[in-house]
Structures are given as C-alpha cells and as structure tokens.
Write a protein that holds these residues in place. Structure first.
Motif, mmCIF file in Angstrom:
data_model
loop_
_atom_site.group_PDB
_atom_site.id
_atom_site.type_symbol
_atom_site.label_atom_id
_atom_site.label_comp_id
_atom_site.label_asym_id
_atom_site.label_seq_id
_atom_site.Cartn_x
_atom_site.Cartn_y
_atom_site.Cartn_z
ATOM 1 N N GLY A 161 0.872 -1.088 0.016
ATOM 2 C CA GLY A 161 0.008 0.028 -0.150
ATOM 3 C C GLY A 161 0.863 1.274 0.131
ATOM 4 N N LYS A 162 0.095 2.466 -0.058
ATOM 5 C CA LYS A 162 0.976 3.483 0.183
ATOM 6 C C LYS A 162 1.406 4.260 1.637
ATOM 7 N N PHE A 163 2.555 4.557 1.518
ATOM 8 C CA PHE A 163 3.288 5.036 2.946
ATOM 9 C C PHE A 163 3.712 6.476 2.745
ATOM 10 N N GLN A 164 4.025 7.016 3.831
ATOM 11 C CA GLN A 164 5.059 8.032 3.876
ATOM 12 C C GLN A 164 6.207 7.695 4.550
ATOM 13 N N ALA A 165 7.345 7.936 3.917
ATOM 14 C CA ALA A 165 8.469 7.401 4.457
ATOM 15 C C ALA A 165 9.034 8.687 5.327
ATOM 16 N N PHE A 166 9.246 8.838 6.620
ATOM 17 C CA PHE A 166 9.974 9.740 7.380
ATOM 18 C C PHE A 166 11.301 9.404 7.499
ATOM 19 N N GLY A 167 12.315 10.079 7.112
ATOM 20 C CA GLY A 167 13.742 9.822 7.457
ATOM 21 C C GLY A 167 14.174 10.577 8.499
ATOM 22 N N TYR A 168 14.913 9.757 9.601
ATOM 23 C CA TYR A 168 15.570 10.554 10.643
ATOM 24 C C TYR A 168 17.146 10.411 10.901
ATOM 25 N N LEU A 169 17.568 11.320 11.347
ATOM 26 C CA LEU A 169 19.062 11.009 11.707
ATOM 27 C C LEU A 169 19.473 11.095 13.275
ATOM 28 N N ASP A 170 19.846 9.938 13.770
ATOM 29 C CA ASP A 170 20.280 9.885 15.288
ATOM 30 C C ASP A 170 21.574 10.365 15.394
ATOM 31 N N HIS A 171 21.477 11.842 15.753
ATOM 32 C CA HIS A 171 22.928 12.350 15.881
ATOM 33 C C HIS A 171 23.678 11.846 17.165
ATOM 34 N N ASP A 172 23.188 11.176 18.057
ATOM 35 C CA ASP A 172 23.801 10.599 19.005
ATOM 36 C C ASP A 172 24.997 9.321 18.492
ATOM 37 N N ARG A 173 24.000 8.398 17.690
ATOM 38 C CA ARG A 173 24.726 7.274 17.020
ATOM 39 C C ARG A 173 25.251 7.380 15.690
#
Length: 219
Positions: free
Chosen positions: A31-43
């Motif tokens: 199905g259709k999704f929205q992909a939210f990309g994140y950056l973990d600054h700690d790791r």
C-alpha cells in the motif's frame, strides 16, 4: 526536532537526539506509505518510519521492527523477521492507518551483522541463540528503543497498539513514556529451519508464541 524536508544536511556537533530530515511518499506492494527519514545524532545512524494513512495520536497500530538483513532482504528461514515485517506492513494498511518504525543498528538484537553471522555459525553446531551470543562474549540483547520512542513522539503518537510478541519492547516503550494500550500478536507459522530459534525466544527470552505448541513433532 527541526524538520528539513527533502535535504539530508550535515550533522551539527551541537545537536543530540533524533532529527527528522525528510518526508517522502513511498508506494509499496502493501500500500501507500509516507517514509519519514531521521538522523540519530548520538549514534550517527539513519532511521526510517513508514506511516500509512492518518494514524492519529492514540491507540496507533505500531510495529518496531529491528533491522535484519538476512531475513528482511534475503528471505532467511533461520528467523521469522522478513515475514513479520511483511505482515506488519499489511496489518497497518488493513487497519487504515499505522506506523512501522524500522530500526537500523538492531541487527542480530544489536550485535551487528558479523556478530549475528558468527552466532548463526555456532547455532549450526548446536548452541541456541542465547548460548551463541554469550559464547562470543556478546550481550543476549543489546537493543535500545529510545530512538523509536523519540520518532513516535515526533509523529505525534502518544499511545500504541504494539505489534509484537516481545514483552521487553512493551516495557521499553513504557519506560520512554509511550503508552502501550494493547500488545497485538504477530505470529508467523514456523518452519523446520526456525523452530529451535523460536522455541528459544519463547523459553529464554519470554516471547509470547503459543502457536509453537502445534508443531511439537519437530525436533
């Protein structure tokens, strides 16, 4: 958290925690999704959450899926990870809304790809998954779910219906102030290649896997 749509940007040495970097549509076979990309600054790790529909803030059907290259990409039958990921994506689509947080850095319950492959080699010699990790001097489970909780808060999620058989995931989210209103089983039919692995998860890691009782004939 600061949103920077469409641009990955550079890591700021002053930043800590998880920052949303991009939001893009992702059509899939489920199905259709929205992909939210994140950056973990700690790791220094990149993370992604797939959101279907408008899940809202309360009682959101949610899967925290630990990265598993062998299962997710290669279809390994040593574990049930690939089938669990597919089932979770289908479930949130059927529900009309939900979130699948794909947690990178969780390979092999946090011991990394090479560590997992070494553990698998020991399992082929007769050790179970817990014994293999310990024989390598590695933790049985090194995963941390703080990043997942931060991502859920960024998405506006306050409480979840958690797609998981693992009570430790529920406990971890509660510790990070995400309410778990229900733990929804994600039971995959076992096969001869993973039955010992699954029984170890039930007997030594407290996973709720009642369906294993139907395959008692496998050794």
């Amino acid at each position: 958290m600061t949103e920077n749509i469409g641009v990955l940007g550079k890591k700021s040495p002053q930043r800590t925690g998880v920052e949303r970097m991009v939001n893009a549509p992702l059509p899939t076979v489920y199905g259709k999704f929205q992909a939210f990309g994140y950056l973990d600054h700690d790791r220094g790790e990149e993370q992604v959450a797939l959101v279907h529909g408008d899940p809202g803030a309360e009682n959101v059907l949610t899967r925290l899926h630990s990265e598993c290259l062998t299962g997710d990409a290669f279809g390994s039958q040593h574990c049930e990870c690939g089938d669990q990921l597919s089932s979770a994506l289908r479930a949130v689509v059927v529900a009309g809304g939900g979130v699948v947080v794909y947690l990178r850095g969780h390979e092999g319950r946090g011991i990394g790809l090479l560590g997992k492959l070494r553990a698998m080699a020991l399992q082929a010699e007769g050790l179970d998954t817990v014994e293999a990790n310990l024989a390598l001097g590695l933790p049985v489970d090194a995963r941390d779910y703080g990043v997942a909780a931060e991502i859920l808060r960024d998405l506006g999620v306050r409480s979840v219906r958690l797609l998981s058989n693992n009570p430790r995931k529920r406990e971890a989210l509660v510790r990070h102030d995400i309410r778990v209103t229900e733990q929804v089983p994600l039971l995959i039919p076992p096969c001869e290649s993973n039955i010992t692995y699954l029984r170890t998860k039930r007997e030594r890691l407290d996973h709720h896997l009642p369906h294993l009782d139907t395959v008692a004939h496998w050794s």
